[in-house]
Design a protein around this motif. Structure first.
Motif, mmCIF file in Angstrom:
data_model
loop_
_atom_site.group_PDB
_atom_site.id
_atom_site.type_symbol
_atom_site.label_atom_id
_atom_site.label_comp_id
_atom_site.label_asym_id
_atom_site.label_seq_id
_atom_site.Cartn_x
_atom_site.Cartn_y
_atom_site.Cartn_z
ATOM 1 N N LEU A 84 -19.584 0.627 -41.701
ATOM 2 C CA LEU A 84 -18.177 0.314 -41.453
ATOM 3 C C LEU A 84 -17.303 0.908 -42.555
ATOM 4 O O LEU A 84 -17.706 1.007 -43.708
ATOM 5 C CB LEU A 84 -17.973 -1.201 -41.396
ATOM 6 N N ARG A 85 -16.097 1.292 -42.177
ATOM 7 C CA ARG A 85 -15.150 1.825 -43.150
ATOM 8 C C ARG A 85 -14.518 0.684 -43.920
ATOM 9 O O ARG A 85 -13.860 -0.175 -43.367
ATOM 10 C CB ARG A 85 -14.075 2.656 -42.450
ATOM 11 N N HIS A 86 -14.734 0.682 -45.252
ATOM 12 C CA HIS A 86 -14.238 -0.405 -46.083
ATOM 13 C C HIS A 86 -12.780 -0.196 -46.460
ATOM 14 O O HIS A 86 -12.038 -1.156 -46.667
ATOM 15 C CB HIS A 86 -15.091 -0.507 -47.351
ATOM 16 N N GLY A 87 -12.353 1.044 -46.573
ATOM 17 C CA GLY A 87 -10.969 1.310 -46.934
ATOM 18 C C GLY A 87 -10.692 2.799 -47.001
ATOM 19 O O GLY A 87 -11.590 3.614 -46.827
ATOM 20 N N TYR A 88 -9.423 3.135 -47.220
ATOM 21 C CA TYR A 88 -9.055 4.540 -47.314
ATOM 22 C C TYR A 88 -7.833 4.704 -48.209
ATOM 23 O O TYR A 88 -7.040 3.777 -48.384
ATOM 24 C CB TYR A 88 -8.783 5.138 -45.937
#
Length: 307
Positions: free
Chosen positions: A293-297
């Motif tokens: 999963l993408r935790h942040g950007y």
């Protein structure tokens, strides 16, 4: 917040974990499971993650009436059995001590037992597709095992080449200095720092500008009582075209145990901001967790690297 940004600068960060959107550059994680290689296993483990689809593929059709999850209510979407494929999708991530039995019955009456478990931390990825074979001597099993062996060989060669390149990389050297806290020994100037907290972690982020380079550091404190914190990968790409770009990454620890802190550093050269016509463009740095999963950007404005 400290060190307010100039009006022209744009930066975004989110701690909401979202499923990674697979693009044409991303390859599915395919695992081969040959049952005859593990004759003593009563139930073969399949690693699943919340809101991530896992597909099991068999050599013959499955019996949908005799293929079932046991005790899955409220934790999984209804099981999908179609031809030679069985599709499972957890509604949420399983706890470390959770396991869900799956019984698959093939068209010839063969019963196969599996145990759905969360990903092991040392590996860190859920199974997206598992090709299941009863006997390794079958043609398809041999082809799959050969493909798996060649893939592992190629991955090892790529990893060795990457490590050799990093030994002489100036960007990786700068990232190492940032990770060690030696900011004064780098050409970077702190532009902004801010903090964020979610259920599993406490983060302190810093954004830097330098002569022809930009950098981001993330100091993480793992607040989970039973789950290590690990960033599996960072993805840098053009915000407009989604074309991949190069980023140098260094981490203080491979993973953070409960209560442990560590720093991750990302250094981006000016060349990464250039499009095919040599024009500077905005980039996006995405951080992905161990479960995919993408935790942040962070959105990086090209003015960070203007000389």
């Amino acid at each position: 917040m400290r060190n307010a940004l100039p009006g022209w600068f744009v930066v975004l960060f989110t701690l909401v974990a979202t499923p990674a959107l697979a693009g044409p550059r991303e390859k599915a994680q395919v695992r081969t499971l040959v049952l005859s290689e593990h004759p003593d296993d009563a139930a073969h483990r399949i690693h699943v993650a919340g809101q991530i689809v896992t597909v099991l593929r068999f050599e013959q059709p499955c019996d949908p009436l005799k293929t079932k999850l046991l005790g899955w209510e409220g934790r999984f979407e209804p099981l999908v059995v179609e031809g030679k494929r069985v599709v499972v999708e957890p509604l949420r991530a399983l706890a470390a001590d959770e396991s869900i039995p799956l019984l698959v019955t093939l068209a010839d009456g063969t019963e196969l037992s599996f145990l759905l478990r969360p990903p092991v931390e040392e590996w860190g990825r859920a199974d997206q597709q598992v090709d299941v074979f009863k006997d390794r001597e079958s043609y398809q099993a041999l082809v799959s095992v050969l493909a798996r062996t060649l893939k592992a060989k190629n991955a090892l060669e790529e990893e060795n080449a990457r490590l050799r390149e990093e030994e002489t990389s100036a960007d990786h050297a700068l990232a190492s200095l940032l990770v060690s806290g030696a900011e004064a020994q780098t050409p970077f100037r702190l532009i902004k720092s801010w903090e964020a907290v979610d259920a599993d972690s406490e983060l302190s982020m810093k954004l830097y500008s330098g002569k022809g380079k930009a950098a981001v550091t993330i100091a993480v404190r793992n607040q989970s009582e039973d789950r290590p914190w690990r960033t599996v990968r960072a993805k840098l790409s053009s915000l407009k075209s989604q074309d991949p770009r190069t980023v140098a990454v260094r981490s203080e620890h491979a993973l953070l145990t409960a209560g442990q802190s560590g720093t991750f550093a990302f250094v981006v050269d000016r060349s990464a901001f250039l499009d095919a016509k040599g024009h500077l463009e905005t980039l996006m740095l995405e951080i992905y967790r161990y479960d995919g999963l993408r935790h942040g950007y962070v959105v990086l404005d090209p003015r960070l690297v203007r000389e």
